[in-house]
Design a protein around this motif. Structure first.
Motif, short mmCIF file in Angstrom:
data_model
loop_
_atom_site.label_atom_id
_atom_site.label_comp_id
_atom_site.label_asym_id
_atom_site.label_seq_id
_atom_site.Cartn_x
_atom_site.Cartn_y
_atom_site.Cartn_z
N ASN A 48 7.78 -4.73 -4.80
CA ASN A 48 8.77 -3.73 -5.21
C ASN A 48 8.53 -2.45 -4.39
O ASN A 48 7.77 -1.58 -4.81
CB ASN A 48 8.65 -3.44 -6.70
N PRO A 49 9.14 -2.35 -3.22
CA PRO A 49 8.91 -1.18 -2.36
C PRO A 49 9.19 0.15 -3.05
O PRO A 49 8.48 1.14 -2.81
CB PRO A 49 9.87 -1.42 -1.19
N ALA A 50 10.22 0.18 -3.88
CA ALA A 50 10.56 1.43 -4.55
C ALA A 50 9.44 1.89 -5.47
O ALA A 50 9.11 3.08 -5.53
CB ALA A 50 11.86 1.26 -5.34
N ALA A 51 8.85 0.94 -6.20
CA ALA A 51 7.75 1.29 -7.11
C ALA A 51 6.55 1.81 -6.32
O ALA A 51 5.92 2.81 -6.71
CB ALA A 51 7.36 0.06 -7.93
N PHE A 52 6.21 1.14 -5.22
CA PHE A 52 5.10 1.61 -4.39
C PHE A 52 5.37 2.99 -3.82
O PHE A 52 4.47 3.83 -3.74
CB PHE A 52 4.84 0.61 -3.25
N LEU A 53 6.61 3.23 -3.43
CA LEU A 53 6.98 4.54 -2.87
C LEU A 53 6.80 5.63 -3.92
O LEU A 53 6.20 6.68 -3.63
CB LEU A 53 8.43 4.50 -2.39
N ILE A 54 7.28 5.38 -5.12
CA ILE A 54 7.19 6.40 -6.17
C ILE A 54 5.74 6.67 -6.55
O ILE A 54 5.33 7.84 -6.69
CB ILE A 54 8.00 5.96 -7.41
N ILE A 55 4.94 5.62 -6.70
CA ILE A 55 3.55 5.80 -7.17
C ILE A 55 2.65 6.33 -6.06
O ILE A 55 1.96 7.35 -6.24
CB ILE A 55 3.00 4.47 -7.73
N ILE A 56 2.62 5.65 -4.93
CA ILE A 56 1.69 6.04 -3.87
C ILE A 56 2.08 7.37 -3.24
O ILE A 56 1.27 8.32 -3.20
CB ILE A 56 1.61 4.94 -2.79
N VAL A 57 3.32 7.46 -2.76
CA VAL A 57 3.75 8.71 -2.13
C VAL A 57 3.82 9.83 -3.16
O VAL A 57 3.47 10.98 -2.85
CB VAL A 57 5.12 8.51 -1.44
N GLY A 58 4.24 9.52 -4.37
CA GLY A 58 4.30 10.54 -5.41
C GLY A 58 2.93 11.09 -5.76
O GLY A 58 2.75 12.30 -5.93
N THR A 59 1.95 10.20 -5.86
CA THR A 59 0.58 10.65 -6.15
C THR A 59 0.04 11.51 -5.02
O THR A 59 -0.59 12.56 -5.25
CB THR A 59 -0.34 9.44 -6.38
N ILE A 60 0.27 11.06 -3.79
CA ILE A 60 -0.19 11.83 -2.63
C ILE A 60 0.45 13.22 -2.62
O ILE A 60 -0.23 14.23 -2.39
CB ILE A 60 0.14 11.09 -1.32
N SER A 61 1.75 13.28 -2.86
CA SER A 61 2.43 14.57 -2.86
C SER A 61 1.90 15.49 -3.94
O SER A 61 1.72 16.70 -3.72
CB SER A 61 3.94 14.37 -3.02
N SER A 62 1.60 14.94 -5.12
CA SER A 62 1.06 15.76 -6.22
C SER A 62 -0.30 16.32 -5.87
O SER A 62 -0.60 17.49 -6.16
CB SER A 62 0.98 14.92 -7.49
N VAL A 63 -1.12 15.49 -5.25
CA VAL A 63 -2.46 15.95 -4.85
C VAL A 63 -2.37 17.00 -3.75
O VAL A 63 -3.09 18.00 -3.78
CB VAL A 63 -3.32 14.75 -4.38
N VAL A 64 -1.47 16.79 -2.79
CA VAL A 64 -1.30 17.75 -1.70
C VAL A 64 -0.85 19.11 -2.24
O VAL A 64 -1.30 20.17 -1.78
CB VAL A 64 -0.30 17.22 -0.66
N ILE A 65 0.02 19.08 -3.24
CA ILE A 65 0.49 20.33 -3.84
C ILE A 65 -0.64 21.00 -4.63
O ILE A 65 -0.77 22.23 -4.62
CB ILE A 65 1.69 20.06 -4.76
N GLY A 66 -1.46 20.19 -5.29
CA GLY A 66 -2.45 20.74 -6.22
C GLY A 66 -3.74 21.22 -5.61
O GLY A 66 -4.52 21.91 -6.29
N PHE A 67 -4.03 20.87 -4.35
CA PHE A 67 -5.31 21.24 -3.74
C PHE A 67 -5.10 21.88 -2.38
O PHE A 67 -4.18 21.50 -1.64
CB PHE A 67 -6.20 20.00 -3.60
N PRO A 68 -5.95 22.84 -2.02
CA PRO A 68 -5.83 23.48 -0.70
C PRO A 68 -6.18 22.51 0.42
O PRO A 68 -6.93 21.55 0.23
CB PRO A 68 -6.84 24.64 -0.78
#
Length: 282
Positions: A48-68
């Motif tokens: 399910n590419p959409a699920a992987f996109l939401i979880i993996i890319v979403g998690t990465i984006s959240s971490v990038v926003i949350g840490f310097p």
């Protein structure tokens, strides 16, 4: 133990694969796959590419926003720490080393340790012993070395928090992925068979979010904290050893004091093998 066995990080040179991490991940994957098969679910539903996109890319984006950025640059090194095991010097060997130094200092004075200090490659231990040889007070040495340990712990904790926060974000993003999937599935209810497949696919994101959060990211953070705690405890053992040598304590007393840092099993083997200080007094 010879001084040249200690490298610049206070460990034996070289690293090996941390099999516990690898085995844990493999067991987690097997548990999910076998569980799905036993429940009658098709493994193809996980594609399910959409699920992987939401979880993996979403998690990465959240971490990038949350840490310097300066902390995010350390992620490759942190992953190396997680998947490799440093060949650490054993606490028993460190105690024996301090016992030998104490005996030498009592016989010839602290200045006799100057050549020993020059051969130490561990910067933390070399710094502590050099301060003692230079005649600094015990309180000053303790403060300097403790501040260094506390700074190290803070640095390590900031790395662990990256994975800990990723573990917090991923399951929530899994819910978000399920909601997005349900919106798409319920948008067209004309085909009941297709609707059932779409609904089941929607929850793949939840599965991925929970799996990555509680099988990968949170355990990664915990492993970093455990390794950091072990390193900090060993450095505190070194601090007590340096101060004991500075105060001119007998090798036997130093061994008894530092043995408190050993596990019950290590302590038993240490005394059964014959501590250096005890041997010298026989």
């Amino acid at each position: 133990m010879e001084n040249d066995e200690i490298n610049s990080s206070g460990r034996f040179g070289g690293t090996v694969m941390d099999l516990a991490t690898v085995i844990g991940i493999i067991l987690g994957i097997i548990a999910v796959f076998v569980g799905m098969v036993l429940k009658g679910a098709q493994l193809s539903i996980l594609i399910n590419p959409a699920a992987f996109l939401i979880i993996i890319v979403g998690t990465i984006s959240s971490v990038v926003i949350g840490f310097p950025g300066r902390e995010l640059k350390r992620i490759p090194k942190l992953l190396k720490v997680i998947f490799t095991e440093q060949k650490m010097v054993s606490d028993v060997e460190i105690i024996k080393m301090f016992s030998r130094w104490a005996d030498l200092a009592r016989r010839e004075g602290l200045l006799a340790l100057e050549s020993e200090a020059q051969e130490i490659e561990d910067p933390f231990l070399r710094n502590g012993l050099t301060l003692a040889i230079d005649g600094q007070s015990a309180d000053y040495i303790r403060d300097v070395l403790n501040e260094e340990v506390e700074a190290m712990e803070e640095r390590h904790e900031s790395g662990a928090q990256i994975f800990s926060q990723a573990g917090t974000y991923a399951p929530t993003l899994g819910v978000l992925g399920a909601v997005v999937g349900l919106i798409a599935a319920l948008g067209d209810m004309s085909d009941v068979d297709a609707l059932g497949h779409a609904v089941s696919s929607a929850f793949v994101a939840t599965l991925l979010g929970i799996f990555t959060g509680y099988v990968l990211w949170h355990p990664f953070a915990n492993k970093l904290r455990r390794k950091s705690a072990h390193e900090a405890r060993q450095k505190r053992l070194m601090i007590e050893g340096v101060l004991s040598v500075l105060e001119g304590e007998a090798p036997r007393i130093i061994e008894q004091k530092l043995a408190s840092y050993l596990t019950n099993e290590e302590r038993k083997l240490f005394y059964e093998s014959g501590a250096d200080g005890l041997d010298k007094e026989k």
